[in-house]
Design a protein around this motif. Sequence first.
Motif, PDB file in Angstrom:
ATOM      1  N   GLN A  62       1.478   0.204  -8.731  1.00 22.60           N
ATOM      2  CA  GLN A  62       0.040   0.081  -8.968  1.00 22.60           C
ATOM      3  C   GLN A  62      -0.763   1.223  -8.314  1.00 22.60           C
ATOM      4  O   GLN A  62      -1.871   1.516  -8.726  1.00 22.60           O
ATOM      5  N   ALA A  63      -0.197   1.819  -7.272  1.00 20.27           N
ATOM      6  CA  ALA A  63      -0.904   2.887  -6.570  1.00 20.27           C
ATOM      7  C   ALA A  63      -0.472   4.269  -7.036  1.00 20.27           C
ATOM      8  O   ALA A  63      -1.004   5.278  -6.570  1.00 20.27           O
ATOM      9  N   LEU A  64       0.490   4.339  -7.946  1.00 23.80           N
ATOM     10  CA  LEU A  64       1.047   5.631  -8.349  1.00 23.80           C
ATOM     11  C   LEU A  64       0.906   5.920  -9.839  1.00 23.80           C
ATOM     12  O   LEU A  64       0.595   7.039 -10.242  1.00 23.80           O
ATOM     13  N   ASP A  65       1.144   4.904 -10.665  1.00 23.10           N
ATOM     14  CA  ASP A  65       1.263   5.111 -12.103  1.00 23.10           C
ATOM     15  C   ASP A  65      -0.112   5.181 -12.759  1.00 23.10           C
ATOM     16  O   ASP A  65      -0.836   4.187 -12.812  1.00 23.10           O
ATOM     17  N   PHE A  75     -12.109  13.723  -5.685  1.00 26.36           N
ATOM     18  CA  PHE A  75     -10.929  12.987  -6.144  1.00 26.36           C
ATOM     19  C   PHE A  75      -9.674  13.817  -5.906  1.00 26.36           C
ATOM     20  O   PHE A  75      -9.657  15.019  -6.182  1.00 26.36           O
ATOM     21  N   GLU A  76      -8.619  13.162  -5.423  1.00 22.65           N
ATOM     22  CA  GLU A  76      -7.322  13.831  -5.404  1.00 22.65           C
ATOM     23  C   GLU A  76      -6.759  13.800  -6.821  1.00 22.65           C
ATOM     24  O   GLU A  76      -6.968  12.824  -7.554  1.00 22.65           O
ATOM     25  N   ILE A  77      -6.054  14.862  -7.212  1.00 21.00           N
ATOM     26  CA  ILE A  77      -5.520  14.961  -8.584  1.00 21.00           C
ATOM     27  C   ILE A  77      -4.092  15.513  -8.566  1.00 21.00           C
ATOM     28  O   ILE A  77      -3.670  16.115  -7.580  1.00 21.00           O
ATOM     29  N   ALA A 105     -11.822   9.222  -3.892  1.00 22.64           N
ATOM     30  CA  ALA A 105     -10.729   8.414  -4.421  1.00 22.64           C
ATOM     31  C   ALA A 105      -9.443   9.221  -4.481  1.00 22.64           C
ATOM     32  O   ALA A 105      -9.457  10.413  -4.801  1.00 22.64           O
ATOM     33  N   ASN A 106      -8.357   8.544  -4.146  1.00 20.85           N
ATOM     34  CA  ASN A 106      -7.022   9.056  -4.433  1.00 20.85           C
ATOM     35  C   ASN A 106      -6.387   8.051  -5.382  1.00 20.85           C
ATOM     36  O   ASN A 106      -5.609   7.201  -4.970  1.00 20.85           O
ATOM     37  N   PRO A 107      -6.754   8.111  -6.668  1.00 18.02           N
ATOM     38  CA  PRO A 107      -6.278   7.090  -7.608  1.00 18.02           C
ATOM     39  C   PRO A 107      -4.815   7.342  -7.987  1.00 18.02           C
ATOM     40  O   PRO A 107      -4.278   8.399  -7.694  1.00 18.02           O
ATOM     41  N   PRO A 108      -4.187   6.367  -8.635  1.00 12.44           N
ATOM     42  CA  PRO A 108      -2.840   6.621  -9.153  1.00 12.44           C
ATOM     43  C   PRO A 108      -2.927   7.737 -10.202  1.00 12.44           C
ATOM     44  O   PRO A 108      -3.745   7.643 -11.108  1.00 12.44           O
ATOM     45  N   TYR A 109      -2.126   8.783 -10.055  1.00 11.03           N
ATOM     46  CA  TYR A 109      -2.244   9.876 -11.037  1.00 11.03           C
ATOM     47  C   TYR A 109      -0.911  10.388 -11.571  1.00 11.03           C
ATOM     48  O   TYR A 109      -0.851  11.352 -12.333  1.00 11.03           O
ATOM     49  N   VAL A 110       0.167   9.772 -11.161  1.00 12.83           N
ATOM     50  CA  VAL A 110       1.477  10.176 -11.663  1.00 12.83           C
ATOM     51  C   VAL A 110       1.611   9.625 -13.094  1.00 12.83           C
ATOM     52  O   VAL A 110       1.229   8.486 -13.350  1.00 12.83           O
ATOM     53  N   THR A 111       2.124  10.425 -14.018  1.00  8.85           N
ATOM     54  CA  THR A 111       2.298   9.884 -15.367  1.00  8.85           C
ATOM     55  C   THR A 111       3.451   8.864 -15.336  1.00  8.85           C
ATOM     56  O   THR A 111       4.324   8.922 -14.466  1.00  8.85           O
ATOM     57  N   VAL A 126       0.834  -1.217   0.000  1.00  2.64           N
ATOM     58  CA  VAL A 126       0.000   0.000   0.000  1.00  2.64           C
ATOM     59  C   VAL A 126       0.859   1.253   0.000  1.00  2.64           C
ATOM     60  O   VAL A 126       1.968   1.278   0.551  1.00  2.64           O
ATOM     61  N   LEU A 127       0.310   2.294  -0.614  1.00  2.66           N
ATOM     62  CA  LEU A 127       0.973   3.594  -0.625  1.00  2.66           C
ATOM     63  C   LEU A 127       1.032   4.124   0.810  1.00  2.66           C
ATOM     64  O   LEU A 127       0.107   3.909   1.594  1.00  2.66           O
ATOM     65  N   ILE A 128       2.100   4.821   1.146  1.00  4.41           N
ATOM     66  CA  ILE A 128       2.181   5.497   2.431  1.00  4.41           C
ATOM     67  C   ILE A 128       1.280   6.732   2.348  1.00  4.41           C
ATOM     68  O   ILE A 128       1.432   7.539   1.433  1.00  4.41           O
ATOM     69  N   PRO A 129       0.305   6.871   3.237  1.00  6.07           N
ATOM     70  CA  PRO A 129      -0.620   8.004   3.122  1.00  6.07           C
ATOM     71  C   PRO A 129       0.118   9.340   3.171  1.00  6.07           C
ATOM     72  O   PRO A 129       1.083   9.503   3.916  1.00  6.07           O
ATOM     73  N   ARG A 130      -0.341  10.287   2.327  1.00  4.41           N
ATOM     74  CA  ARG A 130       0.304  11.597   2.217  1.00  4.41           C
ATOM     75  C   ARG A 130      -0.543  12.678   2.918  1.00  4.41           C
ATOM     76  O   ARG A 130      -1.746  12.530   3.049  1.00  4.41           O
ATOM     77  N   HIS A 131       0.141  13.789   3.242  1.00  2.00           N
ATOM     78  CA  HIS A 131      -0.579  14.881   3.904  1.00  2.00           C
ATOM     79  C   HIS A 131      -1.701  15.460   3.050  1.00  2.00           C
ATOM     80  O   HIS A 131      -2.759  15.818   3.558  1.00  2.00           O
ATOM     81  N   GLU A 132      -1.468  15.561   1.731  1.00  2.00           N
ATOM     82  CA  GLU A 132      -2.516  16.114   0.861  1.00  2.00           C
ATOM     83  C   GLU A 132      -3.818  15.361   1.054  1.00  2.00           C
ATOM     84  O   GLU A 132      -4.903  15.931   0.977  1.00  2.00           O
ATOM     85  N   THR A 133      -3.686  14.082   1.280  1.00  2.00           N
ATOM     86  CA  THR A 133      -4.874  13.242   1.361  1.00  2.00           C
ATOM     87  C   THR A 133      -5.656  13.502   2.651  1.00  2.00           C
ATOM     88  O   THR A 133      -6.872  13.293   2.703  1.00  2.00           O
TER      89      THR A 133
HETATM   90  N1  GLN Z   1       1.030  12.400  -4.239  1.00  2.00           N
HETATM   91  C1  GLN Z   1       1.583  11.119  -4.503  1.00  2.00           C
HETATM   92  C2  GLN Z   1       3.076  11.230  -4.781  1.00  2.00           C
HETATM   93  O1  GLN Z   1       3.556  12.273  -5.108  1.00  2.00           O
HETATM   94  C3  GLN Z   1       0.860  10.482  -5.666  1.00  2.00           C
HETATM   95  C4  GLN Z   1      -0.396   9.876  -5.194  1.00  2.00           C
HETATM   96  C5  GLN Z   1      -1.189   9.247  -6.287  1.00  2.00           C
HETATM   97  O2  GLN Z   1      -0.747   8.925  -7.404  1.00  2.00           O
HETATM   98  N2  GLN Z   1      -2.410   9.084  -5.993  1.00  2.00           N
HETATM   99  O3  GLN Z   1       3.827  10.296  -4.612  1.00  2.00           O
END
Ligand code: GLN
Length: 294
Positions: A223-226, A254-256, A199-205, A101-108
């Motif tokens: 899987q949680a980032l890309d 949604f987080e973006i 949702a905080n989906p994977p959104y990094v290109t 699992v992704l480490i939860p971020r402050h933005e979230t």
């Molecule tokens: N904010 C995260 C990062 O920079 C990305 C989170 C996401 O893709 N949902 O690592």
Amino acid sequence: MQNNNEQGMPAPPPRVSEALQWASSFFQKIGLEKKAAEYLMQDLLQLESVSYHLHLRERLGNEQWKQYQKWTERHGEGEPVQYITGAAYFYGRRFSVNPFVLIPRHETEELVEAVLTKAKQRMDRPTIADVGTGSGAIAVTLALEWPEATVSALDVSREALAIARENGDELGASSVEFLEGNMLAPLRQQGRTTDVIVANPPYVTTREWRSLSSLVREHEPRQALDGGADGLYFYRKLAEDLPDTLAEDGLAFFEIGELQGPAIMLLMEQQLPEADVDILQDINGKDRFVMIER
Ligand code: GLN
């Protein structure tokens, strides 16, 4: 740090302050952040930051000192401190995490805050679905902060759901329902709608993913980032399923990524022409969330 004194007697373990000094200068020397030393120590001693400062003069136990040296070495080799201790803090609570699992971020945390303030103005006892829950940080926090809500946590990863469930039980949110499946599919397949979708989906290109720090790239689940070539793959999937799964008068959050606002707004408006779509900023003034009001 020296382990033996001149007589060959084993030296006593260092004081907390000395161990911290030792680990932070090591991290600094190899280009890592010094504050990791404190993070590890806090978890080693199982103390909140305030009371922990009262223990700086105490000596570590033998086992504690061994553990701390091992942890320092692992972080020195690039492993994120949260995976080493198995814990990350989110919204003031301690969540278990592992490399599934992704480490939860402050933005979230701000995403949760937005859901609580905006949705509470309009709803009393909503159903809420957290899509791609990971550690369960969003779902469990919402369930605890809004006890009248009925929360479902969805994830395609069985391993993620296992740790999310553990967090729900551990933190007293055992009412959260866990559903395995891709994005909104578990709801769609059951013909269910929900009042709030988060949702905080994977959104990094994919290109950005390749240039993330190795701390993230080599340890956190891709899987949680890309989010694919343009980072929007999962927003398209969400948008497609919104008409069938978001209740009339429902809200979605949604987080973006900071540059994705206009494109995501367009995607959502295409699928839900009657909805209002807004972009919200994070504490750094960057576009970070979209809110959809059906
Ligand atoms: N904010 C995260 C990062 O920079 C990305 C989170 C996401 O893709 N949902 O690592």
